[in-house]
Design an enzyme around this catalytic site. Structure first.
Site, PDB file in Angstrom:
ATOM      1  N   VAL A  81       0.862  -1.184   0.000  1.00  0.00           N
ATOM      2  CA  VAL A  81       0.000   0.000   0.000  1.00  0.00           C
ATOM      3  C   VAL A  81       0.897   1.231   0.000  1.00  0.00           C
ATOM      4  O   VAL A  81       1.904   1.274   0.707  1.00  0.00           O
ATOM      5  CB  VAL A  81      -0.961   0.018   1.205  1.00  0.00           C
ATOM      6  CG1 VAL A  81      -2.150  -0.876   0.960  1.00  0.00           C
ATOM      7  CG2 VAL A  81      -0.256  -0.375   2.500  1.00  0.00           C
ATOM      8  N   GLU A  82       0.542   2.209  -0.811  1.00  0.00           N
ATOM      9  CA  GLU A  82       1.358   3.416  -0.934  1.00  0.00           C
ATOM     10  C   GLU A  82       1.193   4.252   0.325  1.00  0.00           C
ATOM     11  O   GLU A  82       0.094   4.381   0.866  1.00  0.00           O
ATOM     12  CB  GLU A  82       0.931   4.181  -2.182  1.00  0.00           C
ATOM     13  CG  GLU A  82       1.930   5.227  -2.644  1.00  0.00           C
ATOM     14  CD  GLU A  82       1.825   6.506  -1.852  1.00  0.00           C
ATOM     15  OE1 GLU A  82       2.860   7.185  -1.701  1.00  0.00           O
ATOM     16  OE2 GLU A  82       0.716   6.825  -1.378  1.00  0.00           O
ATOM     17  N   SER A  83       2.291   4.835   0.810  1.00  0.00           N
ATOM     18  CA  SER A  83       2.294   5.452   2.139  1.00  0.00           C
ATOM     19  C   SER A  83       1.380   6.670   2.245  1.00  0.00           C
ATOM     20  O   SER A  83       0.729   6.867   3.274  1.00  0.00           O
ATOM     21  CB  SER A  83       3.719   5.826   2.549  1.00  0.00           C
ATOM     22  OG  SER A  83       4.290   6.733   1.634  1.00  0.00           O
ATOM     23  N   LYS A  84       1.323   7.503   1.203  1.00  0.00           N
ATOM     24  CA  LYS A  84       0.433   8.665   1.302  1.00  0.00           C
ATOM     25  C   LYS A  84      -1.024   8.222   1.382  1.00  0.00           C
ATOM     26  O   LYS A  84      -1.828   8.815   2.098  1.00  0.00           O
ATOM     27  CB  LYS A  84       0.619   9.614   0.126  1.00  0.00           C
ATOM     28  CG  LYS A  84      -0.248  10.867   0.269  1.00  0.00           C
ATOM     29  CD  LYS A  84      -0.064  11.854  -0.868  1.00  0.00           C
ATOM     30  CE  LYS A  84      -0.960  13.066  -0.674  1.00  0.00           C
ATOM     31  NZ  LYS A  84      -0.837  14.041  -1.786  1.00  0.00           N
ATOM     32  N   CYS A 179      11.128   9.209  -2.867  1.00  0.00           N
ATOM     33  CA  CYS A 179       9.837   8.558  -3.063  1.00  0.00           C
ATOM     34  C   CYS A 179       9.490   8.527  -4.546  1.00  0.00           C
ATOM     35  O   CYS A 179       9.604   9.537  -5.250  1.00  0.00           O
ATOM     36  CB  CYS A 179       8.763   9.303  -2.278  1.00  0.00           C
ATOM     37  SG  CYS A 179       7.082   8.702  -2.587  1.00  0.00           S
ATOM     38  N   ASP A 186      13.762  10.139   1.129  1.00  0.00           N
ATOM     39  CA  ASP A 186      13.598   9.108   2.149  1.00  0.00           C
ATOM     40  C   ASP A 186      14.972   8.863   2.769  1.00  0.00           C
ATOM     41  O   ASP A 186      15.888   8.386   2.091  1.00  0.00           O
ATOM     42  CB  ASP A 186      13.061   7.805   1.544  1.00  0.00           C
ATOM     43  CG  ASP A 186      11.605   7.909   1.125  1.00  0.00           C
ATOM     44  OD1 ASP A 186      10.852   8.628   1.794  1.00  0.00           O
ATOM     45  OD2 ASP A 186      11.229   7.264   0.131  1.00  0.00           O
ATOM     46  N   GLU A 219      10.392  -0.316   0.005  1.00  0.00           N
ATOM     47  CA  GLU A 219      10.436  -1.778  -0.087  1.00  0.00           C
ATOM     48  C   GLU A 219      11.335  -2.237  -1.232  1.00  0.00           C
ATOM     49  O   GLU A 219      12.069  -3.217  -1.113  1.00  0.00           O
ATOM     50  CB  GLU A 219       9.023  -2.335  -0.291  1.00  0.00           C
ATOM     51  CG  GLU A 219       8.049  -2.024   0.840  1.00  0.00           C
ATOM     52  CD  GLU A 219       7.273  -0.733   0.636  1.00  0.00           C
ATOM     53  OE1 GLU A 219       6.204  -0.595   1.244  1.00  0.00           O
ATOM     54  OE2 GLU A 219       7.735   0.140  -0.140  1.00  0.00           O
ATOM     55  N   ARG A 247       7.898  10.221   7.477  1.00  0.00           N
ATOM     56  CA  ARG A 247       7.473  11.281   6.555  1.00  0.00           C
ATOM     57  C   ARG A 247       5.960  11.225   6.487  1.00  0.00           C
ATOM     58  O   ARG A 247       5.382  10.162   6.293  1.00  0.00           O
ATOM     59  CB  ARG A 247       8.098  11.067   5.170  1.00  0.00           C
ATOM     60  CG  ARG A 247       7.771  12.151   4.174  1.00  0.00           C
ATOM     61  CD  ARG A 247       8.777  12.175   3.018  1.00  0.00           C
ATOM     62  NE  ARG A 247       8.961  10.889   2.393  1.00  0.00           N
ATOM     63  CZ  ARG A 247       8.117  10.336   1.507  1.00  0.00           C
ATOM     64  NH1 ARG A 247       7.005  10.970   1.176  1.00  0.00           N
ATOM     65  NH2 ARG A 247       8.365   9.167   0.962  1.00  0.00           N
ATOM     66  N   GLY A 248       5.307  12.367   6.717  1.00  0.00           N
ATOM     67  CA  GLY A 248       3.852  12.365   6.752  1.00  0.00           C
ATOM     68  C   GLY A 248       3.288  11.578   7.917  1.00  0.00           C
ATOM     69  O   GLY A 248       2.192  11.021   7.833  1.00  0.00           O
TER      70      GLY A 248
END
Length: 273
Positions: A81-84, A179, A186, A219, A247-248
């Site tokens: 799953v994408e972090s944002k 990213c 990152d 990853e 981050r975020g």
């Protein structure tokens, strides 16, 4: 939906109502193909450790609650799953009434499992949980005097070894990539344990520096480093652990190992976390 036509990397509107469709899943195979990795014959075992520091919801009386959420995505999952999207998804609970912390955990883990097509596990920790800090284990290679000129794409030909067998643990705080979605930096600390032909420390540091301008998911960076070292020295044992800074409100810490009976790395936070 693809990354290019998704909402990721663009200005976002935060929803205040629980919405599991905010999660954006990405097939692992898309990035693994380049490394010669196939999902049904992985050269490693491991997990992606996620720490989300900005989880909040409303209790039955409408009072806000806050907590830290840690969850684990196995490397055998077909998707990440994408972090944002995870940030947007978790923020959708901000004005959502939940009967209990256990119910919230079940809901989140089920949504993450549905999107990664694997069993995602995790825990929600109260905000007053005592946290221990530590420092990277092993030999730090950052003070080696080297000249660097390659900052991307990653160059695995920089990896050199000696014809002597060793068992050692190395670490570096100089790992940086960007990213793939937003281009934001990152920053990571990497811990490498192996048993095999001795890696030349100066060459290894140059190799890690060559990730500096690389645009890849956390990853994929971990799996690239694992694959490159494995191909270079064919070790009897190898593990890679990258502790990225948050981050975020989220950090991702990938762990990869040749050992199917691996134990999770220490949960102690590093100073940059």
């Amino acid at each position: 939906m693809t990354l290019s036509n998704s909402a990721l990397g663009k200005k976002s509107t935060y929803k205040d109502t629980y919405d599991p469709t905010l999660l954006f899943k990405i097939p692992r195979i898309d990035n693994r193909k380049e490394l010669g990795i196939v999902n049904d014959k992985l050269p490693f075992h491991g997990v992606d450790i996620w720490n989300a520091y900005e989880l909040s919801w409303l209790d039955k009386k409408g009072k806000p609650c806050v907590a830290i959420f840690t969850f684990f995505v196995p490397t055998t999952s077909s998707h990440i799953v994408e972090s944002k999207s995870v940030k947007l998804y978790l923020n959708s609970f901000n004005n959502f009434v939940v009967d209990s912390m256990e119910e919230l955990k079940r809901t989140i883990l089920q949504d993450l499992s549905n999107n990664t097509h694997a069993e995602v596990t995790g825990e929600i920790f109260p905000i007053n949980t005592k946290i221990e800090f530590g420092s990277p284990t092993g030999i730090n290679i950052d003070d080696i005097d080297i000249e660097c000129s390659e900052y991307g794409p990653p160059n695995n030909s920089l990896i050199k070894h000696e014809d002597v067998l060793v068992e050692e643990e190395l670490n570096s705080n100089l790992l940086k990539s960007n990213c793939l979605v937003t281009g934001q930096p990152d920053w990571g600390t990497i811990i490498i344990k192996y048993k095999g032909k001795k890696l030349k420390h100066d060459a290894l540091l140059k190799y890690l520096v060559s990730f500096r301008n690389c645009n890849e998911f956390a990853e994929q960076c971990a799996e690239r480093i694992f694959t490159d070292i494995k191909n270079a020295i064919n070790p009897e044992f190898l593990s890679i652990y990258i502790i990225y800074t948050r981050r975020g409100g989220i950090d991702i810490c990938p762990y990869r190992s040749t050992d199917s009976n691996y134990t999770l790395p220490s949960s102690k936070r590093l100073i940059r976390q």
